[in-house]
Design a protein around this motif. Structure first.
Motif, PDB file in Angstrom:
ATOM      1  N   ASN A 115       0.849   4.069  -2.944  1.00 24.61           N
ATOM      2  CA  ASN A 115       0.451   5.660  -2.612  1.00 24.61           C
ATOM      3  C   ASN A 115       1.485   6.282  -3.420  1.00 24.61           C
ATOM      4  N   CYS A 128      -1.130   1.914  -9.155  1.00 23.17           N
ATOM      5  CA  CYS A 128      -1.705   1.743  -8.072  1.00 23.17           C
ATOM      6  C   CYS A 128      -2.723   0.613  -7.667  1.00 23.17           C
ATOM      7  N   GLU A 146       0.680  -1.162   0.104  1.00 21.92           N
ATOM      8  CA  GLU A 146       0.007   0.012  -0.023  1.00 21.92           C
ATOM      9  C   GLU A 146       0.731   1.366   0.068  1.00 21.92           C
TER      10      GLU A 146
END
Length: 101
Positions: free
Chosen positions: A71, A99, A67
């Motif tokens: 980001n 992403c 994650e």
């Protein structure tokens, strides 16, 4: 000893490094803050350089599918989008798509 950024200035150039007290995650966070500040003042090219350093650290430490890495892909894409250059729009879309991998 605290983790700190060190500004090294040369003739017409500068670079940021961290002291030895910084872990890789702290270094990535510091570079991300620098990139965010550069983006806020409109220096998108330099911001992308620092976000790319963050991405390199994260991909090595966390892997491509994490994650935090996702980001950073988003932040790079968003920075390219802010630049307003048509060529950068394609780059923005490519980074933003990463992403969701």
């Amino acid at each position: 000893m605290k983790c700190r950024l060190i500004l090294e200035e040369g003739e017409g150039s500068h670079s940021l490094t961290t002291n030895t007290a910084c872990s890789t995650s702290n270094t990535a966070k510091l570079y991300s803050h620098v990139a965010s500040a550069l983006k806020l003042i409109g220096d998108y090219e330099e911001a992308v350089k620092y976000y790319t350093k963050v991405l390199s650290i994260q991909e090595t430490a966390l892997g491509h599918i994490h994650e935090d890495t996702a980001n950073t892909f988003h932040k790079i894409g968003h920075t390219y989008e802010y630049n307003g250059n048509d060529d950068d729009f394609d780059k923005a879309m490519n980074y933003s798509k990463l992403c969701f991998v």
